[in-house]
Design a protein around this motif. Structure first.
Motif, PDB file in Angstrom:
ATOM      1  N   UNK A 273     -18.797  -7.677   5.771  1.00 40.06           N
ATOM      2  CA  UNK A 273     -18.256  -9.283   5.776  1.00 40.06           C
ATOM      3  C   UNK A 273     -16.896  -8.677   5.647  1.00 40.06           C
ATOM      4  N   UNK A 274     -16.229 -10.287   5.876  1.00 43.24           N
ATOM      5  CA  UNK A 274     -14.809  -9.930   5.229  1.00 43.24           C
ATOM      6  C   UNK A 274     -14.385 -11.315   4.570  1.00 43.24           C
ATOM      7  N   UNK A 275     -13.567 -10.988   3.734  1.00 43.66           N
ATOM      8  CA  UNK A 275     -12.733  -9.947   3.533  1.00 43.66           C
ATOM      9  C   UNK A 275     -14.072  -8.975   2.792  1.00 43.66           C
ATOM     10  N   UNK A 276     -13.604  -7.718   3.113  1.00 37.06           N
ATOM     11  CA  UNK A 276     -14.412  -6.527   2.628  1.00 37.06           C
ATOM     12  C   UNK A 276     -13.776  -5.747   1.597  1.00 37.06           C
ATOM     13  N   UNK A 277     -15.050  -6.068   0.654  1.00 34.59           N
ATOM     14  CA  UNK A 277     -14.367  -5.686  -0.905  1.00 34.59           C
ATOM     15  C   UNK A 277     -14.952  -4.183  -0.967  1.00 34.59           C
ATOM     16  N   UNK A 278     -15.789  -3.677  -0.558  1.00 34.10           N
ATOM     17  CA  UNK A 278     -15.628  -2.125   0.205  1.00 34.10           C
ATOM     18  C   UNK A 278     -14.738  -1.240   0.404  1.00 34.10           C
ATOM     19  N   UNK A 279     -14.102  -2.295   1.110  1.00 37.62           N
ATOM     20  CA  UNK A 279     -13.283  -1.141   2.020  1.00 37.62           C
ATOM     21  C   UNK A 279     -11.842  -1.915   0.813  1.00 37.62           C
ATOM     22  N   UNK A 280     -11.559  -3.142   0.117  1.00 40.12           N
ATOM     23  CA  UNK A 280     -10.407  -3.730  -0.608  1.00 40.12           C
ATOM     24  C   UNK A 280     -10.421  -2.493  -1.995  1.00 40.12           C
ATOM     25  N   UNK A 281     -11.583  -2.748  -2.616  1.00 39.85           N
ATOM     26  CA  UNK A 281     -12.175  -1.029  -3.692  1.00 39.85           C
ATOM     27  C   UNK A 281     -11.353   0.598  -3.234  1.00 39.85           C
ATOM     28  N   UNK A 282     -11.622   0.603  -1.970  1.00 38.66           N
ATOM     29  CA  UNK A 282     -11.350   2.277  -1.121  1.00 38.66           C
ATOM     30  C   UNK A 282     -10.190   2.385  -1.330  1.00 38.66           C
ATOM     31  N   UNK A 283      -9.462   1.421  -0.792  1.00 41.27           N
ATOM     32  CA  UNK A 283      -7.643   1.320  -0.670  1.00 41.27           C
ATOM     33  C   UNK A 283      -7.446   1.454  -2.368  1.00 41.27           C
ATOM     34  N   UNK A 284      -7.885   0.879  -3.079  1.00 40.53           N
ATOM     35  CA  UNK A 284      -7.024   0.672  -3.872  1.00 40.53           C
ATOM     36  C   UNK A 284      -7.391   2.311  -4.968  1.00 40.53           C
ATOM     37  N   UNK A 285      -8.003   3.119  -4.577  1.00 40.94           N
ATOM     38  CA  UNK A 285      -8.575   4.331  -5.198  1.00 40.94           C
ATOM     39  C   UNK A 285      -7.602   5.525  -4.580  1.00 40.94           C
ATOM     40  N   UNK A 286      -6.907   4.936  -3.008  1.00 42.32           N
ATOM     41  CA  UNK A 286      -6.812   5.970  -2.477  1.00 42.32           C
ATOM     42  C   UNK A 286      -4.830   5.767  -2.777  1.00 42.32           C
ATOM     43  N   UNK A 287      -4.325   4.882  -4.048  1.00 40.38           N
ATOM     44  CA  UNK A 287      -3.514   4.839  -4.692  1.00 40.38           C
ATOM     45  C   UNK A 287      -3.153   5.334  -5.944  1.00 40.38           C
ATOM     46  N   UNK A 288      -4.580   4.274  -6.381  1.00 35.89           N
ATOM     47  CA  UNK A 288      -4.255   4.014  -7.874  1.00 35.89           C
ATOM     48  C   UNK A 288      -5.464   5.047  -8.851  1.00 35.89           C
ATOM     49  N   UNK A 289      -4.740   5.504  -9.652  1.00 34.04           N
ATOM     50  CA  UNK A 289      -5.965   6.374 -10.260  1.00 34.04           C
ATOM     51  C   UNK A 289      -6.610   5.247 -10.726  1.00 34.04           C
ATOM     52  N   UNK A 290      -8.790   6.163 -10.823  1.00 33.25           N
ATOM     53  CA  UNK A 290      -9.418   5.169 -11.227  1.00 33.25           C
ATOM     54  C   UNK A 290      -9.245   4.508 -12.530  1.00 33.25           C
TER      55      UNK A 290
END
Length: 362
Positions: A273-290
């Motif tokens: 599915x797009x825009x992908x929610x999974x991909x959005x969240x994981x991209x944020x975790x790469x740059x922002x502390x959880x």
């Protein structure tokens, strides 16, 4: 048997959809050429689900939908043209009570029929299982009509100051929202509850075609106090702003020169599915502390976002799932709850207040 009523003034579209569902053993199909015929078929055929074209003679799809939601509420799926005008009318239909939409096939229908058929059947079958709650739909319809007459002022959008929450979240958090079926009215309800000056940027992955996310962002920008834009290129994240991921692509969070950005990336074929929610969240975790991330998963078919938001919670982030009682489809938020990934399970009407609590808004 699932009774399906196909409402379309195009004989070609009636035949196309009719053939798809007549091939399914559990569907019984009837058709109507306009809204007036559809209202008679509603009484005689009593369908479980309706597909509704918008532009029709005698009585168009929006007028017919309006009558159905008052007289005989049932799940209605709009059949929408992939144009800006078609998107605006479809968003209006969703506010009026339609549960979903399917894009009209482009080009020669026969060339795309085999490819589209499974997707259309999946959407209509899911819609047929939705229980349309009359009281909630009436409230949405009245709210939509009021909004259409007079845009809400900033002072009218937030009239309460929730009590300070025990959960202590930093001031510089980022809110990530995922939604699908039923998402546009749900986004309206949540974002309209947040006042101008809300302290966090908000990034939204709403499953939609590209032709729809621009009109959606402009509509939300008019209906809420926050600034709402579609992400079409690298965009710096600012507090009090909402960033809608462009349809048929993925929206990601990244960092450039220390500044947090939202970007539009080509759709990853590994995600359904797009825009992908999974991909959005994981991209944020790469740059922002959880601990600086809040994930909100709302109404939608399927499971997109559930795994990534469960990971977010396990790492120390905060997550909210829309409650079953208010979700049009409790697929995505339900999966998050099943995974044990929801810190809060909140009905739609109270999600805005919960976010204000978490933001310690005064």
């Amino acid at each position: 048997m699932i009774r399906l009523l196909i409402v379309d003034d195009s004989a070609l579209m009636r035949r196309f959809l009719g053939r798809i569902f007549e091939a399914e053993a559990d569907f019984e199909v009837a058709s109507a050429r306009d809204g007036a015929e559809a209202l008679k078929a509603m009484r005689d055929f009593r369908p479980h689900v309706v597909t509704m074209d918008i532009a029709m003679p005698n009585m168009d799809g929006l007028a017919c939908l309006d009558r159905i939601m008052v007289e005989q509420p049932c799940p209605v799926v709009m059949v929408s043209a992939l144009t800006e005008h078609g998107a605006e009318e479809t968003l209006r239909a969703l506010q009026m009570g339609a549960v979903d939409f399917i894009p009209k096939p482009q080009g020669t229908i026969s060339l795309h029929g085999d490819e589209l058929a499974p997707l259309i059947v999946e959407r209509i079958r899911a819609a047929a299982s939705i229980k349309v709650r009359t009281s909630r739909r009436l409230a949405e319809r009245l709210r939509f009509r009021t909004a259409a007459k007079a845009p809400r002022s900033a002072s009218a959008r937030s009239t309460t100051s929730p009590a300070r929450t025990e959960t202590q979240l930093p001031d510089d958090c980022v809110l990530l929202i995922g939604a699908s079926t039923g998402g546009p009215p749900a986004l309206d309800a949540v974002l309209s509850a947040l006042p101008e000056g809300f302290g966090w940027p908000i990034v939204v992955a709403q499953h939609m075609p590209a032709a729809f996310t621009g009109p959606l962002s402009r509509r939300l920008d008019k209906l809420c106090a926050l600034s709402v834009v579609e992400v079409t290129g690298p965009t710096a994240l600012e507090a009090g702003c909402v960033y809608i991921g462009r349809g048929d692509a993925d929206v990601l969070v990244t960092r450039r020169n220390r500044a947090l950005m939202a970007i539009s990336a080509p759709a990853d074929p590994d995600h359904r599915w797009h825009p992908s929610v999974d991909r959005l969240v994981r991209s944020a975790l790469e740059h922002i502390p959880p601990e600086r991330l809040i994930g909100l998963l709302m109404t939608g078919m399927g499971y997109d976002g559930a795994a990534a938001m469960a990971e977010l919670r396990a790492l120390g982030g905060h997550t909210i799932a829309e409650a079953r009682q208010s979700a049009v489809v409790w697929g995505m938020p339900g999966e998050l709850v099943k995974l044990g990934g929801a810190a809060d399970v909140v009905e739609l009407a109270h999600i805005g207040a919960r976010l204000l609590e978490l933001a310690q808004w005064r």
